[in-house]
Design a protein around this motif. Structure first.
Motif, PDB file in Angstrom:
ATOM      1  N   LYS A  11    -116.961  42.256 -26.854  1.00 35.69           N
ATOM      2  CA  LYS A  11    -117.885  41.920 -25.628  1.00 35.69           C
ATOM      3  C   LYS A  11    -117.191  40.740 -24.808  1.00 35.69           C
ATOM      4  N   ASN A  12    -116.741  39.619 -25.405  1.00 33.85           N
ATOM      5  CA  ASN A  12    -116.146  38.393 -24.694  1.00 33.85           C
ATOM      6  C   ASN A  12    -114.919  39.055 -23.880  1.00 33.85           C
ATOM      7  N   SER A  13    -114.078  39.626 -24.364  1.00 37.09           N
ATOM      8  CA  SER A  13    -112.878  40.412 -23.841  1.00 37.09           C
ATOM      9  C   SER A  13    -113.299  41.199 -22.599  1.00 37.09           C
ATOM     10  N   LYS A  14    -114.069  41.908 -22.906  1.00 42.77           N
ATOM     11  CA  LYS A  14    -114.493  42.955 -21.791  1.00 42.77           C
ATOM     12  C   LYS A  14    -115.109  42.014 -20.559  1.00 42.77           C
ATOM     13  N   ALA A  15    -115.875  41.215 -20.908  1.00 47.62           N
ATOM     14  CA  ALA A  15    -116.525  40.217 -19.874  1.00 47.62           C
ATOM     15  C   ALA A  15    -115.593  39.686 -18.897  1.00 47.62           C
ATOM     16  N   LYS A  16    -114.546  39.127 -19.612  1.00 47.80           N
ATOM     17  CA  LYS A  16    -113.574  38.483 -18.816  1.00 47.80           C
ATOM     18  C   LYS A  16    -112.839  39.611 -17.917  1.00 47.80           C
ATOM     19  N   ALA A  17    -112.391  40.802 -18.510  1.00 42.09           N
ATOM     20  CA  ALA A  17    -111.712  41.542 -17.916  1.00 42.09           C
ATOM     21  C   ALA A  17    -112.363  42.410 -16.709  1.00 42.09           C
ATOM     22  N   SER A  18    -113.683  42.184 -16.469  1.00 48.20           N
ATOM     23  CA  SER A  18    -114.667  43.114 -15.694  1.00 48.20           C
ATOM     24  C   SER A  18    -115.122  42.265 -14.443  1.00 48.20           C
ATOM     25  N   LYS A  19    -114.667  41.280 -14.334  1.00 46.54           N
ATOM     26  CA  LYS A  19    -115.185  40.422 -13.033  1.00 46.54           C
ATOM     27  C   LYS A  19    -114.082  39.672 -12.161  1.00 46.54           C
ATOM     28  N   LEU A  20    -114.313  39.662 -11.121  1.00 43.05           N
ATOM     29  CA  LEU A  20    -113.184  39.394 -10.143  1.00 43.05           C
ATOM     30  C   LEU A  20    -113.943  37.848  -9.268  1.00 43.05           C
ATOM     31  N   ARG A  21    -113.385  36.765  -9.254  1.00 48.11           N
ATOM     32  CA  ARG A  21    -113.904  35.853  -8.599  1.00 48.11           C
ATOM     33  C   ARG A  21    -112.989  35.661  -7.297  1.00 48.11           C
ATOM     34  N   ILE A  22    -113.864  35.387  -6.266  1.00 47.86           N
ATOM     35  CA  ILE A  22    -113.079  34.917  -4.887  1.00 47.86           C
ATOM     36  C   ILE A  22    -112.987  33.509  -4.841  1.00 47.86           C
ATOM     37  N   ILE A  23    -111.811  33.097  -4.538  1.00 48.61           N
ATOM     38  CA  ILE A  23    -111.457  31.736  -4.623  1.00 48.61           C
ATOM     39  C   ILE A  23    -112.037  30.781  -3.436  1.00 48.61           C
ATOM     40  N   ALA A  24    -111.863  31.381  -2.292  1.00 48.70           N
ATOM     41  CA  ALA A  24    -112.216  30.528  -0.937  1.00 48.70           C
ATOM     42  C   ALA A  24    -112.729  31.092   0.175  1.00 48.70           C
ATOM     43  N   GLY A  25    -113.350  30.670   1.028  1.00 48.33           N
ATOM     44  CA  GLY A  25    -113.545  31.165   2.117  1.00 48.33           C
ATOM     45  C   GLY A  25    -115.011  31.426   2.298  1.00 48.33           C
ATOM     46  N   GLU A  26    -115.647  32.568   3.092  1.00 50.30           N
ATOM     47  CA  GLU A  26    -116.914  33.018   3.294  1.00 50.30           C
ATOM     48  C   GLU A  26    -117.628  33.261   1.792  1.00 50.30           C
ATOM     49  N   TRP A  27    -116.839  33.842   1.261  1.00 54.17           N
ATOM     50  CA  TRP A  27    -117.262  34.478  -0.213  1.00 54.17           C
ATOM     51  C   TRP A  27    -117.063  33.693  -1.363  1.00 54.17           C
ATOM     52  N   ARG A  28    -116.672  32.368  -1.202  1.00 49.56           N
ATOM     53  CA  ARG A  28    -116.071  31.344  -2.063  1.00 49.56           C
ATOM     54  C   ARG A  28    -117.025  31.652  -3.410  1.00 49.56           C
ATOM     55  N   LEU A 103    -117.690  46.117  -1.340  1.00 46.68           N
ATOM     56  CA  LEU A 103    -117.727  45.466   0.067  1.00 46.68           C
ATOM     57  C   LEU A 103    -119.101  45.570   0.690  1.00 46.68           C
ATOM     58  N   ALA A 104    -119.776  46.658   0.145  1.00 45.61           N
ATOM     59  CA  ALA A 104    -121.264  46.890   0.407  1.00 45.61           C
ATOM     60  C   ALA A 104    -121.932  45.622  -0.039  1.00 45.61           C
ATOM     61  N   THR A 105    -121.705  45.211  -1.267  1.00 46.10           N
ATOM     62  CA  THR A 105    -122.379  44.006  -1.805  1.00 46.10           C
ATOM     63  C   THR A 105    -122.275  42.679  -1.094  1.00 46.10           C
ATOM     64  N   LEU A 106    -120.850  42.648  -0.574  1.00 49.44           N
ATOM     65  CA  LEU A 106    -120.742  41.558   0.519  1.00 49.44           C
ATOM     66  C   LEU A 106    -121.067  41.721   1.650  1.00 49.44           C
ATOM     67  N   GLY A 107    -121.491  42.734   2.075  1.00 46.18           N
ATOM     68  CA  GLY A 107    -121.960  43.094   3.309  1.00 46.18           C
ATOM     69  C   GLY A 107    -120.797  42.928   4.388  1.00 46.18           C
ATOM     70  N   ALA A 108    -119.607  43.443   3.894  1.00 47.27           N
ATOM     71  CA  ALA A 108    -118.583  43.581   4.707  1.00 47.27           C
ATOM     72  C   ALA A 108    -118.107  44.990   5.480  1.00 47.27           C
ATOM     73  N   THR A 109    -118.257  44.782   6.905  1.00 46.23           N
ATOM     74  CA  THR A 109    -118.080  45.968   7.619  1.00 46.23           C
ATOM     75  C   THR A 109    -116.750  46.223   8.335  1.00 46.23           C
ATOM     76  N   ASN A 110    -115.833  45.137   8.097  1.00 48.61           N
ATOM     77  CA  ASN A 110    -114.645  45.196   8.790  1.00 48.61           C
ATOM     78  C   ASN A 110    -113.341  45.712   7.573  1.00 48.61           C
ATOM     79  N   ALA A 111    -113.784  46.769   6.840  1.00 52.28           N
ATOM     80  CA  ALA A 111    -112.717  47.111   5.840  1.00 52.28           C
ATOM     81  C   ALA A 111    -113.010  48.505   5.672  1.00 52.28           C
ATOM     82  N   GLU A 112    -111.768  49.138   5.121  1.00 55.00           N
ATOM     83  CA  GLU A 112    -111.976  50.943   4.811  1.00 55.00           C
ATOM     84  C   GLU A 112    -111.246  50.893   3.537  1.00 55.00           C
ATOM     85  N   VAL A 113    -111.777  51.844   3.066  1.00 55.91           N
ATOM     86  CA  VAL A 113    -111.207  52.098   1.504  1.00 55.91           C
ATOM     87  C   VAL A 113    -110.838  53.621   1.607  1.00 55.91           C
TER      88      VAL A 113
END
Length: 199
Positions: A11-28, A103-113
């Motif tokens: 559980k611990n290893s999966k939790a660490k591997a499955s999240k990304l943290r934004i470091i700075a800026g609007e979504w810090r 991107l939808a979670t962040l409300g970002a409309t200035n990106a394409e995938v």
């Protein structure tokens, strides 16, 4: 007989591997889920912090491409810090679906995938000059030798910056004469470099 992994450790290893943290800026400090798939290597926080210390002055208002985007760590960090537009490209449909959701979670409309092989995308899409390009391809697959010549076909803005992350033991493919190495560092088994391209 297959050994069972202790439940808590799993559980611990999966939790660490499955999240990304934004470091700075609007979504810090925002944390976002990333796909738990083999070979996905989010750029380590310390490497990302160093990279954005190098380029932070150039990010606001820039048009960027995050090819082989994987977790999207580099492109999302750029958007958070004021990039004007981001194009995320990855061959994995799972990755592309998660990027779209994040991107939808962040409300970002200035990106394409784009769910496509990066080389195929650069070959077939209409070129548009990008100010900053992030290249973090899967290791030991020879992708850079394919991608770099394609970038020269209209994808590089005047004085563009190209970030390359790769395995430490590998050699860079031949680079055009107008690519100038600005910064270089190693971290564990990877080496990361920043190039400036003059037109």
């Amino acid at each position: 007989m297959r050994k069972k992994i202790p439940q808590q450790a799993s559980k611990n290893s999966k939790a660490k591997a499955s999240k990304l943290r934004i470091i700075a800026g609007e979504w810090r400090s925002r944390q976002l889920p990333i796909p738990d798939i083999e070979g996905l290597r989010p750029t380590p926080d310390r490497v990302r912090e160093t990279l954005f210390n190098w380029i932070n002055h150039f990010v606001p208002g820039s048009t960027c491409g995050d090819f082989f985007c994987g977790s999207g760590a580099l492109g999302l960090e750029a958007l958070s810090r004021g990039a004007k537009h981001l194009t995320f490209v990855d061959n994995s449909r799972v990755v592309s679906q998660q990027m779209t959701a994040n991107l939808a979670t962040l409300g970002a409309t200035n990106a394409e995938v784009i769910a496509q092989n990066a080389a195929a995308f650069l070959e077939t899409a209409t070129p548009r000059p990008l100010d900053i390009i992030f290249l973090d391809p899967p290791f030991r697959k020879g992708w850079l030798a394919q991608i770099i010549p394609l970038l020269e076909k209209g994808w590089l803005a005047e004085r563009a910056l190209v970030y390359i992350e790769m395995e430490k033991e590998a050699a860079l493919p031949p680079l055009p004469n107008n690519w100038t190495l600005q910064k270089e560092k190693t971290a564990g088994q990877l080496v990361y470099r920043l190039f400036e391209i003059t037109q």
